[in-house]
Design an enzyme around this catalytic site. Structure first.
Site, short mmCIF file in Angstrom:
data_model
loop_
_atom_site.label_atom_id
_atom_site.label_comp_id
_atom_site.label_asym_id
_atom_site.label_seq_id
_atom_site.Cartn_x
_atom_site.Cartn_y
_atom_site.Cartn_z
N HIS A 97 0.85 -1.19 0.00
CA HIS A 97 0.00 0.00 0.00
C HIS A 97 0.88 1.23 0.00
O HIS A 97 1.90 1.28 0.68
CB HIS A 97 -0.92 0.01 1.22
CG HIS A 97 -2.15 0.83 0.98
ND1 HIS A 97 -3.29 0.29 0.42
CD2 HIS A 97 -2.42 2.13 1.18
CE1 HIS A 97 -4.21 1.23 0.32
NE2 HIS A 97 -3.71 2.37 0.77
N ASP A 103 -13.82 2.87 6.16
CA ASP A 103 -12.71 3.59 5.53
C ASP A 103 -13.18 4.30 4.26
O ASP A 103 -12.81 5.44 4.01
CB ASP A 103 -11.54 2.65 5.20
CG ASP A 103 -10.41 3.43 4.54
OD1 ASP A 103 -9.96 4.42 5.16
OD2 ASP A 103 -10.02 3.10 3.42
N ARG A 111 -12.72 12.91 4.21
CA ARG A 111 -11.42 13.55 4.42
C ARG A 111 -10.97 14.29 3.18
O ARG A 111 -10.41 15.37 3.24
CB ARG A 111 -10.37 12.49 4.79
CG ARG A 111 -10.52 11.98 6.20
CD ARG A 111 -9.65 10.75 6.42
NE ARG A 111 -8.27 10.99 6.14
CZ ARG A 111 -7.43 10.08 5.66
NH1 ARG A 111 -7.83 8.83 5.44
NH2 ARG A 111 -6.18 10.37 5.42
N SER A 153 -6.43 4.41 8.17
CA SER A 153 -7.05 4.14 6.87
C SER A 153 -6.30 3.01 6.16
O SER A 153 -6.89 2.03 5.69
CB SER A 153 -7.02 5.43 6.03
OG SER A 153 -7.27 5.15 4.69
N LYS A 180 -7.49 -1.33 6.02
CA LYS A 180 -7.70 -2.07 4.76
C LYS A 180 -6.80 -3.29 4.70
O LYS A 180 -7.20 -4.36 4.24
CB LYS A 180 -7.40 -1.16 3.57
CG LYS A 180 -8.48 -0.11 3.32
CD LYS A 180 -8.32 0.56 1.97
CE LYS A 180 -7.24 1.60 1.94
NZ LYS A 180 -7.59 2.88 2.48
N1 URA Z 1 -4.00 5.77 1.32
C1 URA Z 1 -5.04 5.35 2.08
O1 URA Z 1 -5.55 4.25 1.90
N2 URA Z 1 -5.48 6.15 3.03
C2 URA Z 1 -4.96 7.35 3.27
O2 URA Z 1 -5.42 8.01 4.17
C3 URA Z 1 -3.88 7.80 2.48
C4 URA Z 1 -3.41 6.97 1.50
#
Ligand code: URA
Length: 462
Positions: free
Chosen positions: A105, A184, A191, A206, A210
């Protein structure tokens, strides 16, 4: 079908409190954070579940997000927020599918199409990749928006579809769904339009929610540093990386964080379809050098976490073989097909959406390119329509920016610096003005940016 058959794990236990729902008072929770106090696990969980149920409206959550942004959260609050988001949906257990599943990620960057190359080349090594991605956020792009520029591509898989695809194809890239970390998806969208993106606890929760919900055993975090990142300094990027590594480790995951440079865009393309094209070019062995090196680093760390190579050199050789043999491209096509996408777009990227106006931006002077402000480039791409100005806006897949040069290149006056792909003349004009400002020149060759600042393994974090 029972939960274990579906590959779902029981939600992490939040101590049951029969009065929680009655007691939860959104205004008090907002005020407590506004005043810089520490929220309890129950308060955070109640607030998040209330939001997902629709009991706490967007405007209260927006106020709370701003309070968190301004006041911050302790490590414990951040870990509790992560679990509250995980517990808003299913939590997958992939152990019945493969002994070790990997994921990656990015904390968000400009021109960051890394997943589109890394996921298939890692999966082509026989290492299953199960990835839950996000959408464009602020000035950064989103993998799902990019993939959806391929006609028919579905990024909204159900939990069952997500699991079936890892099992059958060893690769899946999908979004938060109503089943997986739904909180999320809702928080992310709010956000994005309330200037509360670049907060360490909100980003950490966040991302890690995930990653935990989608069940991978090994996670490589690509934490971006610089002008085109939410963390502009290495110090803040390190704090974010350490927080996420600790959360992952405390939940039994192997985690490595790579702090990578995001002062100038990654590769050359910034947008949606233009980035998909660049990723396909890279899988065909014709990608920009910086982007390829970055992908090999991230993918290499995934292979190492899974124990598929003894060192970085061996991991790199394995991955280069997937690229050169065409196995990575074949895996990408397999994923596109499995998710309903038209693979003719992969065979012939000219089919991808195209903007009506494609206009070069000439260099105003001769000299070395000293800086290409990634944040300005990202904001300009969003202004052209590649990102969202407000929640729920559609994105324009065709628009974007393609650089002709990178920092350190010498250009002659009048030579194209980049091309702008636009669908409206007024936006093109605004983009030209912004991009002229975004690029600086020098007479002497500038100091090159490092591609990778540092690599942090879970054993390096206290
Ligand atoms: N990627 C994400 O999944 N969440 C964030 O807040 C920033 C980048």
């Amino acid at each position: 079908m029972n939960d274990s058959l579906r590959g779902r794990a029981a939600p992490e236990a939040i101590p049951h409190n029969p009065y929680a729902r009655m007691r939860m008072n959104a205004i008090e929770i907002i005020a407590k954070k506004r005043d810089g106090q520490t929220l309890t696990r129950e308060e955070i969980n109640d607030f998040v579940q209330g939001f997902v149920r629709g009991d706490v409206p967007d405007y209260q959550v927006a106020a709370w997000l701003m309070a968190v942004f301004l006041r911050g959260m302790s490590y414990q609050e951040t870990a509790d927020l992560t679990l509250a988001i995980v517990n808003s949906g299913d939590r997958l257990d992939l152990s019945g599918i493969a002994p070790f599943v990997v994921d990656k990620h990015s904390s968000g960057g400009v021109g960051d199409k890394t997943t589109l190359v890394v996921a298939p080349i890692v999966a082509a090594c026989g290492l299953p990749v199960a990835k839950m991605s996000g959408r464009a956020l602020g000035f950064t792009g989103g993998t799902l928006d990019k993939l959806e520029s391929i006609r028919g591509f579905r990024a909204d898989l159900t939990t069952e579809e997500f699991l079936a695809q890892v099992r059958e194809h060893g690769i899946v890239v999908s979004g938060q769904s109503k089943d997986l970390a739904p909180a999320d998806g809702k928080l992310y969208a709010l956000r994005d339009v309330t200037a509360t993106v670049d907060s360490i606890p909100l980003i950490a929760a966040s991302i890690m929610s995930k990653k935990i919900a989608s069940g991978a055993n090994g996670i490589v975090l690509d934490v971006k540093v610089g002008r085109g990142a939410f963390m502009e300094t290495e110090e803040r990027a390190l704090e974010l990386a350490q927080t996420m590594v600790r959360i992952g480790r405390s939940l039994g995951r192997r985690v490595t964080a790579v702090l990578s440079d995001m002062n100038q865009p990654l590769g050359l393309a910034v947008g949606n379809a233009v980035e998909v094209r660049e990723a396909i070019d890279t899988l065909n062995g014709r990608g920009p050098a910086d982007f390829l090196q970055h992908c090999l680093t991230i993918a290499g760390q995934m292979v190492l976490l899974a124990g598929r190579a003894k060192d970085e050199h061996e991991a790199r050789e394995l991955l280069l073989h997937q690229l050169h043999s065409g196995a990575g491209l074949a895996k990408f096509k397999e994923m596109v097909a499995a998710q309903g996408g038209d693979t003719a777009y992969v065979d012939d990227p000219d089919r991808l959406p195209k903007a009506r106006i494609v206009e070069p931006l000439p260099a105003p002077q001769s000299g070395y390119i000293a800086a290409i402000d990634a944040r300005q480039v990202g904001l300009t791409a969003a202004l052209l329509g590649a990102g969202r100005q407000k929640k729920g806006d559609p994105v324009d897949y065709a628009v974007g920016i393609v650089l002709a040069h990178k920092v350190g290149d010498y250009v002659k006056s009048g030579e194209p610096l980049l091309t702008i792909h636009a669908n409206a003349a007024d936006k093109l004009r605004q983009a030209q003005l912004r991009l002229r400002e975004a690029i600086r020149f020098s007479d002497a060759p500038p100091q090159p940016y490092p591609l990778i600042h540092r690599i942090l393994r879970d054993t390096d974090v206290a």
